[in-house]
Enzyme design. Structure first.
Site, PDB file in Angstrom:
ATOM      1  CB  VAL A 251      37.897  46.507  86.460  1.00 67.29           C
ATOM      2  CG1 VAL A 251      37.149  46.898  85.183  1.00 67.29           C
ATOM      3  CG2 VAL A 251      39.026  47.491  86.736  1.00 67.29           C
TER       4      VAL A 251
ATOM      5  CG  LEU B 118      36.430  48.660  81.016  1.00 62.52           C
ATOM      6  CD1 LEU B 118      36.925  49.008  82.411  1.00 62.52           C
ATOM      7  CD2 LEU B 118      36.757  47.214  80.660  1.00 62.52           C
TER       8      LEU B 118
ATOM      9  CE1 TYR C 160      40.878  46.228  82.165  1.00 67.27           C
ATOM     10  CE2 TYR C 160      41.208  43.854  82.176  1.00 67.27           C
ATOM     11  CZ  TYR C 160      40.577  44.978  82.673  1.00 67.27           C
ATOM     12  OH  TYR C 160      39.655  44.854  83.679  1.00 67.27           O
TER      13      TYR C 160
ATOM     14  CG  PHE D 198      47.625  44.927  92.167  1.00 65.55           C
ATOM     15  CD1 PHE D 198      46.958  45.805  91.317  1.00 65.55           C
ATOM     16  CD2 PHE D 198      48.828  44.381  91.746  1.00 65.55           C
ATOM     17  CE1 PHE D 198      47.499  46.137  90.076  1.00 65.55           C
ATOM     18  CE2 PHE D 198      49.380  44.708  90.527  1.00 65.55           C
ATOM     19  CZ  PHE D 198      48.705  45.593  89.680  1.00 65.55           C
TER      20      PHE D 198
END
Length: 418
Positions: free
Chosen positions: A87, A99, A128, A418
């Site tokens: 991202v 985003l 987030y 990840f």
């Protein structure tokens, strides 16, 4: 300057992958020029429809990628998840909602697919939570001062009849997946590893086109010959002024499915000639490591931070997938600004399983969907969240009831980046 409506957010085509990669490097402050061999090295990560880009004219200015994943719930159930990575938003295009648009598109698709969760590793903490993600596991790294650890310097083999063997990448690809499968089914917060993971970590595939340098691989086998642990590590070459070795062994990853395997692998790492410091890599915050040493103070915490972030997409399936420490009922008022999974739910939990159903009963506990994530994996206390003002205790004592149901005896842990 282009307006927000001029910027197109959409899945990229394979032909646009190089431009997408340039935007990715720019966002992560890596050299923006991407050599053809680097593009090809990462092309195996491209999955049609799962890599999003924001385009200002012909140029990609934001990136977003997701892929299929499974997350282990408390009790061992494997829950389908939408794993989010890569991202970025280019510095020229920040604060334009790119985003938000990419996230909304991806989460809607994940919900449609039937994913129960979305997951990510957050580079920055404040971003987030507004999308419903909450920090659900913690990572700790220890640095061990080997001479202070109190271990027997003459150590050469496990005392339980097991053995340590050095192996190569081919052995790791053969033995590792089954070992990891055993670990992840017992470890809440662990995530699945595709064959691609093992190929990248053993040099079969590259993600940047650079030459492969193989780490050291070691395997622990129990007295009956069963593989119960495995570690990958590297070592530097540092010597002091008095010609004394001051080398550091850095763990890249370590898997162990029994305490005996953990003890044997950490003892092995601390016994290697010339190694005076061992860096543990990303471990669970309640890892056994410090207390496997005669002097636990020899292991000092050098990093401790949030790790796996979780976004619940299906409250019913998430709460019914896990097991519970006790029996009881709880009515939850879940707020979800994105409208994906909010509502009022009655949780009935016991030794035989759980049911979660919509209800019109008065709520016991009110919380944002972001706060549900750490409670779901058992790593957070509802009482603590209530003290912080992040959970509303509508019925007196509801937070303690939630803790009695949801908290776990060992903390969740995600071994993977990840």
């Amino acid at each position: 300057m282009s307006s927000r409506t001029d910027i197109d957010v959409r899945p990229i085509t394979e032909a646009e992958f190089a431009d997408w990669q340039r935007a990715l490097n720019t966002g992560f402050l890596m050299p923006p020029a991407v050599a053809p061999e680097q593009v090809e090295a990462r092309r195996h990560l491209f999955v049609p429809g799962r890599s999003l880009g924001a385009f200002d004219g012909e140029r990609c200015v934001a990136t977003f990628r997701s892929f299929a994943q499974e997350v282990t719930a408390v009790g061992g159930a494997l829950v389908p998840a939408d794993a989010i990575s890569n991202v970025t938003v280019s510095p020229t295009h920040r604060r334009r909602g790119l985003l938000t648009r990419m996230m909304a598109q991806d989460l809607a698709a994940a919900k449609e697919r039937g994913d129960v969760l979305a997951t990510l590793i957050a580079a920055e903490y404040p971003i987030y939570g507004r999308y419903g993600f909450g920090p659900a596991t913690t990572m700790t790294e220890w640095t061990v001062d080997v001479p202070r650890a109190g271990l027997d310097a003459r150590w050469s083999a496990p005392e339980d009849g097991g053995r340590i063997d050095l192996v190569d990448g081919q052995d790791v690809r053969k033995l590792g997946p089954e070992l990891h499968e055993r670990l992840r089914r017992a470890q809440p917060g662990a995530v699945s590893r595709a064959e691609l993971w093992w190929q990248i970590r053993t040099g079969v595939l590259s993600t940047d086109g650079s030459p492969w340098t193989e780490p050291f691989f070691a395997v622990y086998r129990s007295a009956d010959g069963e593989v119960e642990g495995m570690v990958a590590y590297k070592a530097d070459d540092h010597w002091g002024d008095a010609k004394q070795p001051l080398n550091t062994a850095t763990v890249q990853w370590l898997l162990a499915v029994t305490p005996a395997a953990e003890r044997a692998l950490w003892s092995y790492l601390c016994s290697i000639d010339w190694v005076t410091t061992v860096k543990s890599g990303w471990r669970s915050p309640d890892d056994l490591l410090p207390h496997l040493l005669p002097d636990p103070r020899a292991a000092r915490i050098t990093t401790q931070a949030d790790w796996l972030w979780v976004r619940i997409l299906d409250v019913v399936r998430a709460l019914e997938a896990r097991t519970y420490e006790g029996s009881g009922s709880l009515v939850l008022e879940i707020e979800d600004r994105s409208g994906l999974t909010g509502g009022r739910w009655r949780l009935e939990a016991g030794a035989d399983g759980a049911s979660c159903t919509p209800t019109t009963e008065s709520a016991h506990l009110g919380l944002d969907v972001a706060e549900l994530a750490p409670l779901w994996l058992g790593d957070e206390s509802a009482v603590r969240l209530a003290a912080l003002g992040r959970v509303r205790e509508i019925r007196a004592g509801a937070a303690r009831v939630a803790d009695a149901l949801l908290r776990t005896s060992r903390r969740p842990w995600c071994p993977d980046m990840f």
